[in-house]
Design an enzyme around this catalytic site. Sequence first.
Site, PDB file in Angstrom:
ATOM      1  N   TYR A 139      43.157  61.948  46.388  1.00  0.00           N
ATOM      2  CA  TYR A 139      43.486  60.704  45.687  1.00  0.00           C
ATOM      3  C   TYR A 139      44.701  60.063  46.335  1.00  0.00           C
ATOM      4  O   TYR A 139      45.460  60.701  47.067  1.00  0.00           O
ATOM      5  CB  TYR A 139      43.733  60.952  44.194  1.00  0.00           C
ATOM      6  CG  TYR A 139      45.045  61.629  43.860  1.00  0.00           C
ATOM      7  CD1 TYR A 139      46.197  60.887  43.610  1.00  0.00           C
ATOM      8  CD2 TYR A 139      45.132  63.018  43.784  1.00  0.00           C
ATOM      9  CE1 TYR A 139      47.400  61.509  43.295  1.00  0.00           C
ATOM     10  CE2 TYR A 139      46.320  63.643  43.461  1.00  0.00           C
ATOM     11  CZ  TYR A 139      47.457  62.885  43.219  1.00  0.00           C
ATOM     12  OH  TYR A 139      48.647  63.501  42.919  1.00  0.00           O
ATOM     13  N   CYS A 140      44.882  58.767  46.041  1.00  0.00           N
ATOM     14  CA  CYS A 140      46.025  58.057  46.609  1.00  0.00           C
ATOM     15  C   CYS A 140      46.574  57.060  45.594  1.00  0.00           C
ATOM     16  O   CYS A 140      46.750  57.400  44.422  1.00  0.00           O
ATOM     17  CB  CYS A 140      45.670  57.414  47.948  1.00  0.00           C
ATOM     18  SG  CYS A 140      44.189  56.375  47.943  1.00  0.00           S
ATOM     19  N   ARG A 141      46.822  55.824  46.013  1.00  0.00           N
ATOM     20  CA  ARG A 141      47.567  54.882  45.178  1.00  0.00           C
ATOM     21  C   ARG A 141      46.719  54.110  44.184  1.00  0.00           C
ATOM     22  O   ARG A 141      47.247  53.586  43.209  1.00  0.00           O
ATOM     23  CB  ARG A 141      48.304  53.889  46.082  1.00  0.00           C
ATOM     24  CG  ARG A 141      49.408  54.524  46.898  1.00  0.00           C
ATOM     25  CD  ARG A 141      49.890  53.592  47.977  1.00  0.00           C
ATOM     26  NE  ARG A 141      51.102  54.092  48.617  1.00  0.00           N
ATOM     27  CZ  ARG A 141      51.578  53.622  49.762  1.00  0.00           C
ATOM     28  NH1 ARG A 141      50.927  52.658  50.394  1.00  0.00           N
ATOM     29  NH2 ARG A 141      52.687  54.119  50.271  1.00  0.00           N
TER      30      ARG A 141
END
Length: 224
Positions: free
Chosen positions: A182-184
């Site tokens: 996952y990221c932003r």
Amino acid sequence: MDPQDPDPARRLLARNAQRAGLNPIPKGPLIPALLAQAERSVEEVASRTGVSVAVASQHLRNLRAAGMLMTRREAQRVYYRLADESVFEALRAVRSVGERRLAEVERLIRAYLHERDSMRAVSARELLELLREDAAVVLDVRPEEEYRAGHIAGARSVPLERLEEYLCDAPEEIREKQIVAYCRGPYCVFSDEAVRLLTGKGYRASRLLEGFPEWRAAGLPVEE
């Protein structure tokens, strides 16, 4: 908005901000979206948005005056953060309107994120279930300082640029379990690139449908 800007997240944020009557910094992400990841000093905001400290400071003061940001002082530095989760929810609402109503946003999504159709994605609830069953390894592929400011409970910090190095000495469970990166947020492509690299090396990898700010806003388990 700079039509030559190659960063899809930045272009989409800028276009959505224009729709809402906001004034994003040229060639930089909308400041509240940046602060949704972690608190930042004025100098950090200036560096990440490519503007002078004076310009960044003015934008931050304006947003604070509007009730969107709060501050804390540490020695000579002032750090800004979102006032509360309602600010992020407002950002998400603007994003949703842009996705539904703006043809250019739809075109940009197709142009930059079309490969997502072939990638497996999991929802927040699906990830929770995988974690309860001890069936997943969660990788936070954002920059390390954003991980330190807050992350999904149990996630490991593996910034995208260090992912290949991490895999060289990764524990055996990485092979045995499903990897969820996952990221932003929905417009961030870090997790897409991570999944592409992982699947190319034979790992079972998926991306989280949304990002850490959405996970936190939903009241799901986080660590700081």
